[in-house]
Design an enzyme around this catalytic site. Sequence first.
Site, short mmCIF file in Angstrom:
data_model
loop_
_atom_site.label_atom_id
_atom_site.label_comp_id
_atom_site.label_asym_id
_atom_site.label_seq_id
_atom_site.Cartn_x
_atom_site.Cartn_y
_atom_site.Cartn_z
CD GLU A 19 61.58 27.31 33.23
OE1 GLU A 19 62.72 26.77 33.74
OE2 GLU A 19 61.62 28.88 32.86
CG HIS B 46 64.04 26.57 44.15
ND1 HIS B 46 63.68 27.95 44.44
CD2 HIS B 46 64.26 26.53 43.20
CE1 HIS B 46 64.20 28.64 44.00
NE2 HIS B 46 64.27 28.41 42.77
#
Length: 359
Positions: free
Chosen positions: A89, A158
């Site tokens: 990322e 998450h």
Amino acid sequence: MASLRCFLRSGKKAVSVAVRREFHRTGPAAVQVTVRDALNQAMDEELERDERVFLLGEEVAQYDGAYKVSRGLWKKYGDKRIIDTPITEMGFAGIAVGSAMAGLRPICEFMTFNFSMQAIDQVINSAAKTYYMSAGFQSVPIVFRGPNGASAGVAAQHSQCFAAWYGHCPGLKVVSPWSAEDAKGLLKSAIRDDNPVVFLENELMYGVPFEMSEESQSKDFLIPFGKAKIERPGSHITVVSHSRMVSLCLDAAAVLAKEGIECEVINMRSIRPLDTETIETSIMKTSHLITVEGGWPQFGVGAEVLARIMEGPAFNFLDAPAVRVTGVDIPMPYAKILEDNSVPQIKDIILSVKKTLNV
């Protein structure tokens, strides 16, 4: 008798023709579109409209996206416009920010916003602050998008909401759509904006269908930032929410309506800028306020809404203290029964409304 039958037949025919004419005068029926397809349409239309727009992220191309939001785009636009990236990322967010500075208009997809923590330096220090630090000479037209908020069965690392995280930072615009119409109109506005936009979707909403009007199906349909929407008018209490929690608020409002309690449900849509005016106007009518969010309570979106009401003219109209309904102040558990009790449920909203109204 024959003349009577003839008259009746002609009368039926006249009525039938009148009905047909009336039918044709009405507008076309709204179509059902899922949030996933609305996002796909928005990107497709903007990729077609502006050759500077491109999408990059993990599995967005040949795999059609982890949640199939980019389905079909790679086949239509090819490798230069729809780009699969390595699992880094920080790396691909940096490439996206640099390309925006160079004149392109990237859409940077995070497979989940939990992974955006790997790239938060790029989002905050590079994208958000550059326009200010360059005295307005260098814009950064980029959209960071992907699923945000509590999911299902994916535990603490998450499953969290980043609306308050990114909403805290000047230089960013932060939006949180609920419906298919929100998703399409806000994403098209985000792609066309010259500022960095954090676009917070919700995984559990992707497959949910909504009616979309003829207007919202237009390629020119845009929803401006900083403008909330009243999803259900009411007169007894104002309920302010965003993203998936709007669905729960509407369900709670339907239950409460059977008991004579009318909730005015406001879909924020935009976290930064925040539409304080719509909320204030509603409170001046209802004299009560609760906010509902899936994120944590401390320094949250609801906390900001309550602070603004406390500091503004609508405070004088409140007949009871404003109340926040939030997620529990813990990392998300994995077990389903604990997970369900860690985010607001319909019963929690109903209880808070009744407590605020003292009924």
